[in-house]
Motif scaffolding. Structure first.
Motif, PDB file in Angstrom:
ATOM      1  N   CYS B 108      67.099 -74.273 -49.380  1.00  0.00           N
ATOM      2  CA  CYS B 108      66.918 -74.182 -47.938  1.00  0.00           C
ATOM      3  C   CYS B 108      68.043 -74.920 -47.222  1.00  0.00           C
ATOM      4  N   ASP B 110      68.090 -74.507 -43.789  1.00  0.00           N
ATOM      5  CA  ASP B 110      67.665 -74.276 -42.411  1.00  0.00           C
ATOM      6  C   ASP B 110      67.453 -75.591 -41.654  1.00  0.00           C
ATOM      7  N   ALA B 112      65.193 -77.901 -40.350  1.00  0.00           N
ATOM      8  CA  ALA B 112      64.583 -79.185 -40.699  1.00  0.00           C
ATOM      9  C   ALA B 112      65.287 -79.780 -41.913  1.00  0.00           C
ATOM     10  N   CYS B 141      64.434 -71.147 -43.801  1.00  0.00           N
ATOM     11  CA  CYS B 141      63.332 -72.105 -43.937  1.00  0.00           C
ATOM     12  C   CYS B 141      62.300 -71.642 -44.960  1.00  0.00           C
ATOM     13  N   LEU B 142      61.976 -72.535 -45.902  1.00  0.00           N
ATOM     14  CA  LEU B 142      61.013 -72.211 -46.951  1.00  0.00           C
ATOM     15  C   LEU B 142      59.594 -72.623 -46.559  1.00  0.00           C
ATOM     16  N   GLY B 143      59.445 -73.137 -45.343  1.00  0.00           N
ATOM     17  CA  GLY B 143      58.114 -73.542 -44.895  1.00  0.00           C
ATOM     18  C   GLY B 143      57.613 -74.795 -45.583  1.00  0.00           C
ATOM     19  N   ALA B 150      64.350 -78.900 -48.939  1.00  0.00           N
ATOM     20  CA  ALA B 150      63.541 -78.200 -49.933  1.00  0.00           C
ATOM     21  C   ALA B 150      64.349 -77.154 -50.683  1.00  0.00           C
ATOM     22  N   GLY B 293      60.974 -74.033 -39.317  1.00  0.00           N
ATOM     23  CA  GLY B 293      60.257 -75.217 -38.866  1.00  0.00           C
ATOM     24  C   GLY B 293      58.752 -75.060 -38.872  1.00  0.00           C
TER      25      GLY B 293
END
Ligand SMILES: Cc1cc2nc3c(=O)[nH]c(=O)nc-3n(C[C@H](O)[C@H](O)[C@H](O)COP(=O)(O)O)c2cc1C
Ligand code: SF4
Ligand code: SF4
Ligand code: SF4
Ligand code: FES
Ligand code: FES
Lengths: 280, 601
Positions: B108, B110, B112, B141-143, B150, B293
């Motif tokens: 990730c 992204d 965050a 983003c991988l959540g 992550a 995010g």
């Protein structure tokens, strides 16, 4: 025979302040035509379901958050449409800039005229702006696929698929800026389901798909539409009797189209009518 | 349908993976071996287009990529033109139609994660594994933003393995090459390793007064009995007392609006669907959660899966749906496993299927996995994805309540929206409305990142007091990549309050940016996200997102007024003329950063 339809109710819509009356179910584009407005369109096809992908036809509908594609949005009673508002013109201008900066529009009818009309400046994105430039695919003797001219309007896919031909030789592959029109695993047409009906060529609005004869003549610099004549005749290969429009330059047939207003064939042909002109 | 095939054959493994999903072929007419018998009669193969995405997953899970032979066999089995199936397979980021290693690491990069040092992780991975593309790739983003930065390794096999690295450090990254040995059992379900306990994502775990998060980290998510002992299925019983119309009345009265981003009144959506004369009606739970995010839906699904099953059952009861699809993003292996278990258990115990709780209600849930496409969370793209088409949004009207999934009236709701229905029924609409809960996904420069539950009306400052901040807070990104940056911490966290501040609650993203974060590269990442995730259907978004990114690259080298004008014009055109919300919001965050944070001044 065309089945009788129940009479359609007429509705009033306001186009640039002028009230026009159109049958219910008409699009804003239809209403604009009645009002005598000339709205640019690219992905709209008179024989296909609107895909509303290109967005050059956007207009401002009073009370709506976003602009509406005239080609597909249904006119509603009392709707107030602005075809020439600052906001609509601005979007059309930028859409033309985005298209012209990424795609070769040199054979798209009216592209140059619109660029001027909307004062579009495709060069503003700089020399490094990404484009879809790529070599033309010449993999058969009948027609050429030059996807550096492709605006991804989906018309060829719709014509080849369930809207007309039901052959499904081509589809949309990839995502985002990298989407392309492609056979499975980008196989050459000769290895695909294609039956060379040329119905995709018929609907392509940009010249990305063209007769090999046209492609070669353009490359040689001998393609000259002012020297061409068009004759509509009836195809003699079978009993269906499709209309063929022969485009002739210097006594040679350079391409074949078919009238879209034919109530039965709507511009579609088979390989014999489309490409079998070697015998005419 | 008259299909033409090029004659590529699947490998034994590919064939087995597809047959395991679809069962063996009945005859040569649907992909079996040609026998003498087949030549003497013609059979009609039923088109089963909606099995395309599951079939592609089956191959990708087992083999790691989709070969021409595998695709052709799927097309024979399902009667799909190969050119179309190719178009679908190439739409999704988790699939590859080129050979690649079984194990692919998704790193990730992204928002965050970028705020938490993803760049050094990425560089280390690049040094170790070489250029991105085959054995690893950069991921949106991988959540798992609360554990940023992550990474997620997906390894094909039987079963496939999903290994979570969160937080990933440049040190753990070198151990990422050593995958745990993949067992050769026959369970098709995914094996998940490297996960942390659910409570780690919920700093408020165990706190009194929580409504949506009360069971997470305190009740065993695998146990239906524990769920029932902790208040589960009282809402469904209440629903049966109220009847479908009564449930809709309660939901209308509660004032609940959608939590997926668009804030549409849920009761109105349900009412409109329930009234549609056309049948069947479908329910779609939107668990595609891919807004950078956002991770609240994942936390609910992992920590309280039966709540979602119960809530979907209530929604189906109210709106007259016999079938519900739970569409969950492909990067959520643990949530998938938990829900598969919960659905199977509920079914075995008479809480799904025919005659639920003896009340004559018939309803079942089918879980569908996405395959790496943010756009499939858009409410009509999700239908196309389930139907086995490319995940492109449809134009509206017609709206889903009239013509949705398979052309039928459909309710589509977000996970959080649905689970809110439980406290509405348990407490009554008025009591609920008096203290309406909202989840926030807090990440970035904070001490205790995670999902927080607050009552509507709390301010951003109050939320950040709970989570604590680190460094000097420079701005907060509200609503994710499609949202906006704000600097005023006193804005109330309500739909109206954020709107008045020129922002949006969106999917509840609260990403805190401190002064150590390079805003320009953050904006570039946002632009890259939209460029990558654009479906490509309409020109303003397909080309506009590319031009936006190009201009931001130039601007981060040298500020030029022409480029700022260009960004604004392209941005406004994306907002005005794009087909769907992706293009319409692709310029929001960039605009707010320029106007409010003075990034390119
Ligand atoms: C590009 C895009 C992505 C979206 N992704 C999601 C998503 O992942 N989950 C979600 O619930 N809603 C998502 N939405 C919003 C949905 O379109 C839709 O409004 C929502 O699922 C409706 O449910 P709700 O009323 O319960 O919020 C997305 C919208 C857009 C335009
Ligand atoms: S020529 Fe006909 S069959 Fe071939 S791709 Fe075009 S429309 Fe399809
Ligand atoms: S090839 Fe022509 S018809 Fe097909 S998508 Fe491109 S521009 Fe449209
Ligand atoms: S706005 Fe973007 S994502 Fe939405 S339809 Fe258009 S190209 Fe696709
Ligand atoms: S012509 Fe209307 S969107 Fe293309
Ligand atoms: S997991 Fe990396 S930004 Fe969300």
């Amino acid at each position: 025979m065309i089945p009788l339809q129940p009479p359609r109710r007429l509705i009033d819509v306001e186009i640039d302040g002028e009230t026009v009356r159109v049958p219910e179910g008409s699009t804003i584009l239809d209403a604009c035509a009645v009002a005598g407005k000339d709205i640019p369109t690219l992905c709209y096809g008179d024989t296909l379901t609107p895909k509303n992908a290109c967005r050059v036809c956007v207009v401002e509908v009073e009370g709506a958050r976003t602009l509406a594609p005239a080609c597909s949005r249904k006119a509603e009673k009392g709707m107030k449409v602005g075809t020439d508002t600052e906001r609509a013109r601005q979007s059309r201008k930028v859409v033309l800039e985005l298209l012209a900066s990424s795609v070769d529009l040199s054979t798209t009818p009216r592209a140059a005229e619109w660029t001027k009309e909307y004062d579009a400046d495709p060069a503003r994105f700089g020399d490094d702006a990404a484009t879809v430039e790529q070599p033309a695919k010449v993999d058969n003797e009948l027609y050429v696929r030059d996807y550096s001219k492709c605006i991804m309007c989906y018309k060829c896919v719709d014509a080849c698929g369930d809207q007309w031909q039901n052959t499904f030789a081509i589809g949309v592959a990839g995502r985002g800026f990298d989407t392309t029109i492609s056979t499975e695993f980008d196989a050459p047409l000769t290895d695909s389901a294609c039956v060379y009906c040329g119905n995709c060529v018929e609907v392509c609005p940009t010249g990305a798909l063209s007769f090999k004869s046209e492609f070669d003549m353009r490359a040689e610099g001998t393609w000259d539409e002012s020297k061409q004549t068009e004759t509509t005749t009836i195809c003699s290969y079978c009993g269906v009797g499709c209309n063929l429009t022969l485009h002739v330059q210097d006594n040679k047939i350079v391409k074949v189209t078919s009238p879209h207003d034919n109530p039965v064939t709507k511009g579609n042909l088979c390989v014999k009518g489309r490409f079998g002109y070697g015998y005419v | 349908m008259d299909l033409r095939f090029r004659g590529a054959e699947p490998s034994e493994e590919e064939r087995a993976a597809i047959d395991a999903l679809l069962g063996p072929p009945a005859s040569a007419w649907d992909g079996g071996a040609r026998t003498e018998q087949d030549l003497r009669f013609a059979a009609r193969a039923e088109a089963a287009r909606d099995q395309l995405l599951p079939a592609l997953h089956a191959v990708n899970d087992r083999v790691g990529w989709i070969s021409e032979g595998a695709l052709e066999y799927i097309c024979r089995r399902l009667t799909i033109p190969p050119a179309e199936a190719y178009g679908v397979a190439t739409f999704y980021a988790l699939f590859s139609v080129q050979p690649r290693p079984k194990r692919v690491l998704h790193v990730c990069t992204d928002l965050a994660c970028q705020a938490k040092g993803a760049e050094s992780v990425r560089r280390r991975v690049e040094d170790h594994f070489g250029p991105a593309g085959t054995s690893w790739q950069e991921s949106p983003c991988l959540g798992m933003c609360e554990r940023a930065p992550a990474a997620l390794a997906l390894e094909a096999g039987t079963p496939p393995v999903a290994q979570v690295y969160a937080p990933a450090t440049p040190e753990t990254i070198t151990t990422m090459a050593e995958a745990p040995p993949n067992s050769n059992g026959s369970t098709p379900s995914v094996k998940v390793t490297g996960e942390t306990p659910e409570r780690a994502a919920v700093p408020q775990t165990g706190q009194d007064g929580l409504l949506l998060l009360r069971r997470i980290g305190t009740v065993d998510p695998a146990s239906l009995d524990d769920y029932r002992a902790a208040g589960g299925y009282t809402a469904l019983r209440r629903a049966f007392e109220l009847g479908p119309a009564g449930v809709i009345r309660e939901v209308l009265e509660s004032g609940l609006v959608g939590r997926g981003g668009a804030a549409f009144p849920t009761g109105r959506k349900w009412d409109a669907t329930a009234r549609q004369p056309d049948h069947p009606h479908y329910l779609v739970c939107n668990a595609d959660e891919s807004e950078p995010g956002t991770f609240k839906d994942r936390v609910i699904m992992e920590g309280d899966p039966y709540a979602l099953v119960e809530a979907m059952t209530i929604a189906a009861y109210a709106t007259g749906c016999a079938k519900g699809y739970l569409y969950i993003r492909g990067e959520y292996p643990r949530a998938v496993a938990r829900l598969q278990h919960a659905i199977a258990t509920a079914r075995a115990r008479g809480l799904l299927g025919d005659d639920i709780l003896g009340k004559g209600l018939s309803f079942d849930i089918e879980l569908r996995r996405g395959a790496g496409a943010y756009i499939c969370g858009e409410e009509t793209a999700i239908f196309n994805s389930i139907e086995g088409q490319r995940g492109e949004p449809r134009s509206k009207p017609p709206f889903p309540v009239e013509k949705g999934l398979f052309g039928k009236p459909t309710v589509v709701n977000n996970v959080e929206t649905l689970v809110n229905v439980l406290p509405i029924l348990e407490r009554g609409a008025q009591a609920y409305a008096a203290a309406e809960p909202k989840l926030f996904c807090v990440s970035g420069a904070v001490e205790r990142p995670g999902v927080y539950e607050l009552t509507f009306g709390a301010t951003l400052r109050e939320l950040l007091d709970l989570s604590g901040t680190t460094g000097t807070t420079r701005a907060v990104l509200l609503g994710g990549a499609a949202g906006a940056f704000v600097t005023d911490l006193d804005i109330p966290l309500t739909f109206e309050g954020t709107r008045a501040a020129g922002a949006t609650l969106g999917s509840g993203v609260v990403l805190v940016i401190d002064d150590g974060v390079d805003l320009k590269s953050l904006l570039l990442r946002i632009a890259e996200f939209f460029r990558d995730e654009s479906c490509g259907q309409c020109v303003p978004c397909r080309v506009g997102t590319v031009r936006q990114e190009e201009a931001l690259h130039r601007l981060s080298r040298r500020v030029d007024d022409d480029d700022l004008v260009l960004l604004r014009e392209v941005g406004q055109t994306m907002r005005d003329a794009s087909i769907c919300g992706l293009g319409q919001t692709a310029w929001n965050a960039v605009e707010s950063a320029i106007d409010r944070l003075g990034v390119f001044r």
